[in-house]
Design a protein around this motif. Structure first.
Motif, PDB file in Angstrom:
ATOM      1  N   ASP A  93       0.817  -1.211   0.000  1.00  0.00           N
ATOM      2  CA  ASP A  93       0.000   0.000   0.000  1.00  0.00           C
ATOM      3  C   ASP A  93       0.853   1.264   0.000  1.00  0.00           C
ATOM      4  O   ASP A  93       0.375   2.350   0.326  1.00  0.00           O
ATOM      5  N   TYR A  94       2.114   1.105  -0.371  1.00  0.00           N
ATOM      6  CA  TYR A  94       3.054   2.229  -0.351  1.00  0.00           C
ATOM      7  C   TYR A  94       3.168   2.813  -1.747  1.00  0.00           C
ATOM      8  O   TYR A  94       3.584   2.129  -2.694  1.00  0.00           O
ATOM      9  N   GLU A  95       2.796   4.056  -1.886  1.00  0.00           N
ATOM     10  CA  GLU A  95       2.908   4.744  -3.176  1.00  0.00           C
ATOM     11  C   GLU A  95       4.349   5.227  -3.340  1.00  0.00           C
ATOM     12  O   GLU A  95       4.775   6.198  -2.712  1.00  0.00           O
ATOM     13  N   ILE A  96       5.101   4.535  -4.184  1.00  0.00           N
ATOM     14  CA  ILE A  96       6.507   4.880  -4.385  1.00  0.00           C
ATOM     15  C   ILE A  96       6.601   6.076  -5.330  1.00  0.00           C
ATOM     16  O   ILE A  96       6.081   6.045  -6.451  1.00  0.00           O
ATOM     17  N   SER A  97       7.245   7.126  -4.895  1.00  0.00           N
ATOM     18  CA  SER A  97       7.385   8.330  -5.717  1.00  0.00           C
ATOM     19  C   SER A  97       8.390   8.094  -6.839  1.00  0.00           C
ATOM     20  O   SER A  97       9.228   7.187  -6.778  1.00  0.00           O
ATOM     21  N   ASP A  98       8.322   8.908  -7.863  1.00  0.00           N
ATOM     22  CA  ASP A  98       9.273   8.799  -8.978  1.00  0.00           C
ATOM     23  C   ASP A  98      10.706   8.951  -8.487  1.00  0.00           C
ATOM     24  O   ASP A  98      11.615   8.280  -8.977  1.00  0.00           O
ATOM     25  N   GLY A  99      10.895   9.824  -7.515  1.00  0.00           N
ATOM     26  CA  GLY A  99      12.238  10.066  -7.012  1.00  0.00           C
ATOM     27  C   GLY A  99      12.811   8.929  -6.189  1.00  0.00           C
ATOM     28  O   GLY A  99      14.027   8.890  -5.960  1.00  0.00           O
ATOM     29  N   ASP A 100      11.966   8.003  -5.744  1.00  0.00           N
ATOM     30  CA  ASP A 100      12.426   6.863  -4.953  1.00  0.00           C
ATOM     31  C   ASP A 100      12.439   5.560  -5.736  1.00  0.00           C
ATOM     32  O   ASP A 100      12.889   4.529  -5.223  1.00  0.00           O
ATOM     33  N   GLY A 108      11.681  15.043   1.865  1.00  0.00           N
ATOM     34  CA  GLY A 108      11.579  14.826   0.434  1.00  0.00           C
ATOM     35  C   GLY A 108      10.280  15.417  -0.099  1.00  0.00           C
ATOM     36  O   GLY A 108       9.195  15.058   0.377  1.00  0.00           O
ATOM     37  N   ALA A 109      10.380  16.313  -1.060  1.00  0.00           N
ATOM     38  CA  ALA A 109       9.184  16.972  -1.594  1.00  0.00           C
ATOM     39  C   ALA A 109       8.206  15.969  -2.194  1.00  0.00           C
ATOM     40  O   ALA A 109       7.005  16.238  -2.289  1.00  0.00           O
ATOM     41  N   GLN A 110       8.713  14.791  -2.591  1.00  0.00           N
ATOM     42  CA  GLN A 110       7.860  13.766  -3.187  1.00  0.00           C
ATOM     43  C   GLN A 110       7.394  12.722  -2.162  1.00  0.00           C
ATOM     44  O   GLN A 110       6.804  11.707  -2.544  1.00  0.00           O
ATOM     45  N   ASP A 119      14.133  16.110  -5.386  1.00  0.00           N
ATOM     46  CA  ASP A 119      14.316  14.924  -6.229  1.00  0.00           C
ATOM     47  C   ASP A 119      13.973  13.621  -5.514  1.00  0.00           C
ATOM     48  O   ASP A 119      14.205  12.543  -6.058  1.00  0.00           O
ATOM     49  N   SER A 120      13.440  13.687  -4.300  1.00  0.00           N
ATOM     50  CA  SER A 120      13.278  12.469  -3.495  1.00  0.00           C
ATOM     51  C   SER A 120      11.959  12.452  -2.740  1.00  0.00           C
ATOM     52  O   SER A 120      11.302  13.478  -2.567  1.00  0.00           O
ATOM     53  N   GLY A 121      11.632  11.220  -2.269  1.00  0.00           N
ATOM     54  CA  GLY A 121      10.504  11.025  -1.387  1.00  0.00           C
ATOM     55  C   GLY A 121      10.993  10.497  -0.048  1.00  0.00           C
ATOM     56  O   GLY A 121      12.003  10.973   0.489  1.00  0.00           O
ATOM     57  N   GLN A 153      12.508   7.809   0.702  1.00  0.00           N
ATOM     58  CA  GLN A 153      13.826   7.167   0.666  1.00  0.00           C
ATOM     59  C   GLN A 153      14.940   8.153   0.349  1.00  0.00           C
ATOM     60  O   GLN A 153      16.056   7.749   0.026  1.00  0.00           O
ATOM     61  N   GLY A 154      14.654   9.430   0.473  1.00  0.00           N
ATOM     62  CA  GLY A 154      15.686  10.429   0.214  1.00  0.00           C
ATOM     63  C   GLY A 154      16.904  10.276   1.098  1.00  0.00           C
ATOM     64  O   GLY A 154      17.996  10.718   0.752  1.00  0.00           O
ATOM     65  N   ILE A 155      16.728   9.638   2.241  1.00  0.00           N
ATOM     66  CA  ILE A 155      17.859   9.404   3.138  1.00  0.00           C
ATOM     67  C   ILE A 155      18.964   8.603   2.449  1.00  0.00           C
ATOM     68  O   ILE A 155      20.152   8.789   2.731  1.00  0.00           O
ATOM     69  N   ALA A 156      18.598   7.715   1.539  1.00  0.00           N
ATOM     70  CA  ALA A 156      19.598   6.916   0.827  1.00  0.00           C
ATOM     71  C   ALA A 156      20.299   7.742  -0.254  1.00  0.00           C
ATOM     72  O   ALA A 156      21.521   7.693  -0.398  1.00  0.00           O
ATOM     73  N   ARG A 157      19.526   8.518  -1.015  1.00  0.00           N
ATOM     74  CA  ARG A 157      20.107   9.336  -2.085  1.00  0.00           C
ATOM     75  C   ARG A 157      21.024  10.421  -1.509  1.00  0.00           C
ATOM     76  O   ARG A 157      22.038  10.775  -2.109  1.00  0.00           O
ATOM     77  N   HIS A 158      20.668  10.964  -0.349  1.00  0.00           N
ATOM     78  CA  HIS A 158      21.388  12.105   0.224  1.00  0.00           C
ATOM     79  C   HIS A 158      22.114  11.746   1.518  1.00  0.00           C
ATOM     80  O   HIS A 158      22.350  12.616   2.362  1.00  0.00           O
ATOM     81  N   TRP A 159      22.461  10.494   1.655  1.00  0.00           N
ATOM     82  CA  TRP A 159      23.075  10.011   2.886  1.00  0.00           C
ATOM     83  C   TRP A 159      24.351  10.761   3.245  1.00  0.00           C
ATOM     84  O   TRP A 159      24.607  11.075   4.412  1.00  0.00           O
ATOM     85  N   GLY A 160      25.153  11.084   2.260  1.00  0.00           N
ATOM     86  CA  GLY A 160      26.429  11.757   2.518  1.00  0.00           C
ATOM     87  C   GLY A 160      26.249  13.112   3.180  1.00  0.00           C
ATOM     88  O   GLY A 160      26.983  13.460   4.116  1.00  0.00           O
ATOM     89  N   GLU A 161      25.293  13.900   2.736  1.00  0.00           N
ATOM     90  CA  GLU A 161      25.101  15.227   3.316  1.00  0.00           C
ATOM     91  C   GLU A 161      24.563  15.136   4.745  1.00  0.00           C
ATOM     92  O   GLU A 161      24.874  15.990   5.590  1.00  0.00           O
ATOM     93  N   ILE A 162      23.775  14.098   5.025  1.00  0.00           N
ATOM     94  CA  ILE A 162      23.269  13.923   6.386  1.00  0.00           C
ATOM     95  C   ILE A 162      24.411  13.556   7.326  1.00  0.00           C
ATOM     96  O   ILE A 162      24.549  14.119   8.422  1.00  0.00           O
ATOM     97  N   LEU A 163      25.252  12.615   6.900  1.00  0.00           N
ATOM     98  CA  LEU A 163      26.385  12.239   7.728  1.00  0.00           C
ATOM     99  C   LEU A 163      27.311  13.430   7.971  1.00  0.00           C
ATOM    100  O   LEU A 163      27.809  13.622   9.087  1.00  0.00           O
ATOM    101  N   ALA A 164      27.527  14.230   6.940  1.00  0.00           N
ATOM    102  CA  ALA A 164      28.400  15.405   7.093  1.00  0.00           C
ATOM    103  C   ALA A 164      27.837  16.363   8.128  1.00  0.00           C
ATOM    104  O   ALA A 164      28.582  16.954   8.933  1.00  0.00           O
ATOM    105  N   ALA A 165      26.522  16.531   8.160  1.00  0.00           N
ATOM    106  CA  ALA A 165      25.897  17.480   9.081  1.00  0.00           C
ATOM    107  C   ALA A 165      26.059  17.059  10.537  1.00  0.00           C
ATOM    108  O   ALA A 165      26.285  17.887  11.415  1.00  0.00           O
TER     109      ALA A 165
END
Length: 296
Positions: A186-193, A248-250, A276-278, A280-292
């Motif tokens: 029942d999970y609507e997967i966004s285009d960005g994910d 994630g905007a999506q 660009d993400s929904g 699962q944006g944590i996976a696409r942008h993992w590097g910036e989160i770790l840096a923060a």
């Protein structure tokens, strides 16, 4: 890739707390608090974690995966478990990241143990708004009938609420153990994910962590299911530490209005929106989160 370590410690009260380690063993330490249903057996991106020389520690909450049940557990009780694990790992300061349902657990650490933290991040999470009955006037008004009943029962008798949650989720938990992919039914997967779930190895690792989360059965999972209805132990408005928020905007799960409420309520919040993400944006942008959270 499997974790470098998959182990557990005994806490001072005798409970087992399960954790896994990823990345660089001598690197800057970061704790990741999983979503629901999920567990310690998932790292958003192992390669990025190692390349940034981060020692990532993923932890099962009580009753999840390999961690023993803690009846009547609350968000506010979590930081003491985290501190015991950090001390056992000989880590003095560390960053914390809460993804999805892990968001309140990261916020609890920010509220209760700020001196131990190098940074705080909350990604793709609605809980500090949607279920924040103490600070968000619209939260209780918008409760569905089943949630309202559970809230009232938890207020009167947490043990009875856990028993009710056990029966409410019994079939779902048992089926999830057999077929973890049902979490996506029942999970609507966004285009960005879509890229994430179309990658066979990423999808398999993600679903393996789902299966692990419910291996102790519905009785253990029940306390995770009712955590938002029990006393939190802190107020969002009292969290003085800087908190990095990502949305994630999506995202088809987290509405933007909940993110805006969290930003407005936290005294020191920084918001970044990924167009660009929904969820699962944590996976696409993992590097910036770790840096923060490592102060890079």
């Amino acid at each position: 890739m499997p974790p470098l370590t998959d182990d557990a410690i005994r806490l001072s009260d005798g409970r087992r707390l399960a954790y896994a380690e990823w990345g660089e063993p001598q690197g800057r330490c970061v704790f990741l608090f999983h979503g629901t249903p999920h567990s310690r057996l998932w790292c958003p991106d192992e390669t990025v974690t190692a390349s940034l020389k981060v020692r990532l520690v993923t932890v099962d909450r009580p009753g999840i995966g390999g961690s023993d049940v803690l009846p009547r557990r609350t968000f506010g009780a979590w930081p003491s478990d985290v501190v015991e694990l950090a001390d056992a790992l000989r880590v003095e300061r560390f960053g914390v990241i809460g993804w999805s349902a892990g968001g309140p657990y990261a916020a609890a650490c920010a509220a209760c143990i700020p001196a131990r933290l190098t940074g705080v991040a909350i990604a793709c999470s609605r809980h500090l708004s949607q279920f924040n009955l103490a600070e968000n006037p619209s939260a209780e008004r918008e409760l569905e009938a089943d949630d309202r009943e559970m809230l009232e029962l938890a207020g009167r008798d947490p043990d009875a609420a856990a028993r009710a949650a056990t029966e409410q989720h019994r079939e779902w938990v048992q089926e999830l153990r057999k077929r973890p992919e049902m979490v996506l039914d029942d999970y609507e997967i966004s285009d960005g994910d879509r890229w994430f779930f179309e990658h066979e190895e990423r999808r398999r690792a993600f679903l393996d962590a789902v299966r692990e989360s419910v291996r102790q059965g519905p009785e253990a999972f029940a306390w995770e299911a009712i955590d938002v209805w029990l006393p939190w132990g802190f107020r969002v408005a009292d969290v003085a530490t800087e908190v990095h928020l990502w949305h994630g905007a999506q995202d088809t799960i987290v509405e933007r209005r909940h993110v805006d409420f969290i930003v407005q309520t936290l005294p020191n919040a920084r918001l970044i929106v990924w167009n660009d993400s929904g969820h699962q944006g944590i996976a696409r942008h993992w590097g910036e989160i770790l840096a923060a959270v490592t102060g890079r």
